[in-house]
Design a protein around this motif. Sequence first.
Motif, PDB file in Angstrom:
ATOM      1  N   MET A 107       0.827  -1.209   0.000  1.00 51.46           N
ATOM      2  CA  MET A 107       0.000   0.000   0.000  1.00 51.46           C
ATOM      3  C   MET A 107       0.860   1.258   0.000  1.00 51.46           C
ATOM      4  SD  MET A 107      -3.032  -1.016  -0.344  1.00 51.46           S
ATOM      5  CE  MET A 107      -3.983   0.457   0.001  1.00 51.46           C
ATOM      6  N   ALA A 108       1.956   1.221   0.740  1.00 49.90           N
ATOM      7  CA  ALA A 108       2.874   2.361   0.729  1.00 49.90           C
ATOM      8  C   ALA A 108       3.502   2.517  -0.657  1.00 49.90           C
ATOM      9  CB  ALA A 108       3.958   2.177   1.783  1.00 49.90           C
ATOM     10  N   LEU A 110       2.094   1.732  -3.422  1.00 46.69           N
ATOM     11  CA  LEU A 110       1.055   2.278  -4.297  1.00 46.69           C
ATOM     12  C   LEU A 110       1.012   3.804  -4.190  1.00 46.69           C
ATOM     13  CD1 LEU A 110      -1.178   1.272  -6.252  1.00 46.69           C
ATOM     14  CD2 LEU A 110      -2.757   1.415  -4.313  1.00 46.69           C
ATOM     15  N   ASP A 111       1.155   4.332  -2.976  1.00 45.31           N
ATOM     16  CA  ASP A 111       1.192   5.783  -2.788  1.00 45.31           C
ATOM     17  C   ASP A 111       2.376   6.396  -3.533  1.00 45.31           C
ATOM     18  OD1 ASP A 111      -1.053   5.680  -1.186  1.00 45.31           O
ATOM     19  OD2 ASP A 111       0.088   5.649   0.696  1.00 45.31           O
ATOM     20  N   VAL A 112       3.517   5.726  -3.467  1.00 50.33           N
ATOM     21  CA  VAL A 112       4.706   6.220  -4.157  1.00 50.33           C
ATOM     22  C   VAL A 112       4.496   6.211  -5.664  1.00 50.33           C
ATOM     23  CG1 VAL A 112       7.120   5.691  -4.692  1.00 50.33           C
ATOM     24  CG2 VAL A 112       6.328   5.633  -2.317  1.00 50.33           C
ATOM     25  N   ARG A 113       3.943   5.114  -6.169  1.00 50.25           N
ATOM     26  CA  ARG A 113       3.702   5.023  -7.613  1.00 50.25           C
ATOM     27  C   ARG A 113       2.716   6.090  -8.077  1.00 50.25           C
ATOM     28  NH1 ARG A 113       3.779  -0.825  -6.511  1.00 50.25           N
ATOM     29  NH2 ARG A 113       5.621  -1.749  -7.509  1.00 50.25           N
ATOM     30  N   PHE A 114       1.711   6.360  -7.263  1.00 52.13           N
ATOM     31  CA  PHE A 114       0.737   7.389  -7.642  1.00 52.13           C
ATOM     32  C   PHE A 114       1.411   8.750  -7.777  1.00 52.13           C
ATOM     33  CE2 PHE A 114      -1.838  10.914  -5.948  1.00 52.13           C
ATOM     34  CZ  PHE A 114      -2.644  11.113  -7.056  1.00 52.13           C
ATOM     35  N   LEU A 115       2.214   9.127  -6.792  1.00 53.13           N
ATOM     36  CA  LEU A 115       2.858  10.439  -6.854  1.00 53.13           C
ATOM     37  C   LEU A 115       3.914  10.488  -7.962  1.00 53.13           C
ATOM     38  CD1 LEU A 115       3.006  11.523  -3.131  1.00 53.13           C
ATOM     39  CD2 LEU A 115       1.916  12.728  -5.014  1.00 53.13           C
ATOM     40  N   GLN A 163      -0.866  18.454  -0.250  1.00 56.75           N
ATOM     41  CA  GLN A 163      -0.340  17.093  -0.147  1.00 56.75           C
ATOM     42  C   GLN A 163       0.970  17.038   0.629  1.00 56.75           C
ATOM     43  OE1 GLN A 163      -1.999  14.501  -1.266  1.00 56.75           O
ATOM     44  NE2 GLN A 163      -0.490  12.867  -1.020  1.00 56.75           N
ATOM     45  N   ARG A 167       5.329  16.970   5.453  1.00 59.68           N
ATOM     46  CA  ARG A 167       6.183  15.916   4.896  1.00 59.68           C
ATOM     47  C   ARG A 167       7.555  16.482   4.514  1.00 59.68           C
ATOM     48  NH1 ARG A 167       2.204  12.591   0.697  1.00 59.68           N
ATOM     49  NH2 ARG A 167       0.668  11.913   2.248  1.00 59.68           N
ATOM     50  N   THR A 171       6.196  11.371  -0.092  1.00 60.18           N
ATOM     51  CA  THR A 171       5.237  10.519   0.612  1.00 60.18           C
ATOM     52  C   THR A 171       5.503  10.429   2.096  1.00 60.18           C
ATOM     53  OG1 THR A 171       6.546   8.535   0.112  1.00 60.18           O
ATOM     54  CG2 THR A 171       4.793   9.120  -1.445  1.00 60.18           C
ATOM     55  N   ALA A 178       9.066   8.588  -6.094  1.00 61.97           N
ATOM     56  CA  ALA A 178       8.271   9.801  -6.315  1.00 61.97           C
ATOM     57  C   ALA A 178       9.128  11.052  -6.282  1.00 61.97           C
ATOM     58  CB  ALA A 178       7.157   9.893  -5.271  1.00 61.97           C
TER      59      ALA A 178
END
Length: 237
Positions: A107-108, A110-115, A163, A167, A171, A178
């Motif tokens: 899941m983490a 996936l967040d990286v791939r999205f960004l 976003q 941070r 992410t 990302a």
Amino acid sequence: MSMFKYPQMNALEKRGPAMSLVLYGHPFSSYTQKVLIALYENDTPFEFRCIGAETPQHTAEWLRRWPLRKFPLLVDGERTIVETSIIIEYLQLAYPGPVRLLPADPMAALDVRFLDRFFDLHVMNMMQHAVDGALTGVALKRQEGLAFAEEKLERAYAWLEGQLAGRTWATGADFTLADCAAAPSLFYADWTYRIADTFPELRAYRARLLARPSFARAVEEARPFRPLFPLGAPGRD
């Protein structure tokens, strides 16, 4: 990918014995820089083959391996890897180092791939739209390209401002794929349409990226080519 036709640069060319990894690209190319950051983060040995008018042998081999005419391109023995995100994931799988650019948790990751996709599609590609308009040499197309890019980048900047709050990196606390995408994206996007003071989180993030040794190295290696930026490179960074 390229912004225009690049001349040769020798500073990145690796000397000595042949290396397993060979990267075809150009140091002023935003997408080449994205992969260079990943290689530099883990001090991964590689040979750089600059694509330019003075290196027709590199161009010929690049086109033989990838006739779609996109770079960078990574060669590992008999294997050819294209598309920057895939190249960086391949490096993590085949040449892992201390900096893990994609988290082990699905899941983490996936967040990286999205960004990563966000920076490529909604920042880098919008900047490229303005550059393409300028490259036509037609004043109207230049203006239209800039207007389109500015509208899209303003929306992207506004979303990223929220976003990135709290941070260090895209992410969270760890530097990832990302951030490899974000660094050249925001570097050139800010040259195209300045990130306003109303986006302090985004401006601070861009500054952190510029201070990261891996990206700072890529920026310095590309510095001689700044006069070629078709929109006019600002006297900063």
